[in-house]
Write a protein that holds these residues in place. Structure first.
Motif: not given
Length: 174
Positions: A51-55, A60-68
């Motif tokens: 959790g925490g920072q790993a979450e 963040d990386i999922a949002r970037v890749n989903v948008n891409r």
């Protein structure tokens, strides 16, 4: 022995009897099931566990890749689908009508990977539509990975059966 025959002896163009083809097949499916929508699956496990920072990093990386993925699908999607169908159809005709073994191998690798690409676009659209984060994001990425692994397992099985058939029939005939 000339250079040309040395190279073709090293790189056997009969794909199904070539160790390099099977290594490439294993690497392709291993990579496809590890990188879910461009997100390494170990990030999903770490985010779920820690959790925490790993979450936050996962989101963040999922949002970037989903948008891409969705941007590429919306802007170039019809062209990519058309080109992909042209290439796969050409390879299928070369492979299964004209009996070019290399083309058969490309079809048996490319067609299921196309299904994984469609799965990834669908998963990305669903993540965007649901604004998935936290446990729902984990669930979507895990389910996408599971379906990718199922497609990969079936693909490897079918490719192995076809490869054995090709090797046995060429061994008997050749």
């Amino acid at each position: 022995m000339d250079w040309y025959s040395t190279v073709f002896e090293l790189i056997d163009m009969r794909s199904f009897s070539n160790l390099w083809f099977w290594i490439a097949l294993a690497v392709a499916w291993s990579s496809a099931s590890h990188w879910v929508l461009g997100v390494p699956y170990d990030m999903v496990l770490r985010a779920r566990r820690v959790g925490g920072q790993a979450e936050r990093d996962l989101e963040d990386i999922a949002r970037v890749n989903v948008n891409r993925v969705l941007y590429i699908a919306r802007v170039s999607g019809p062209w990519l689908v058309g080109i992909l169908f042209f290439v796969l159809t050409s390879m299928a005709i070369l492979g299964f009508v004209y009996r070019v073994e290399f083309a058969q191998a490309l079809v048996l690798l490319g067609a299921p990977m196309s299904g994984v690409a469609v799965l990834n676009v669908g998963t990305a659209a669903r993540i965007e539509r649901e604004q998935a984060h936290g446990p729902l994001l984990h669930k979507r990425l895990t389910r996408c990975r599971l379906y990718t692994q199922m497609i990969g397992t079936l693909s490897i099985f079918v490719t192995a059966l076809w490869g054995m058939y090709q090797n046995l029939s060429l061994g008997v005939l050749g």
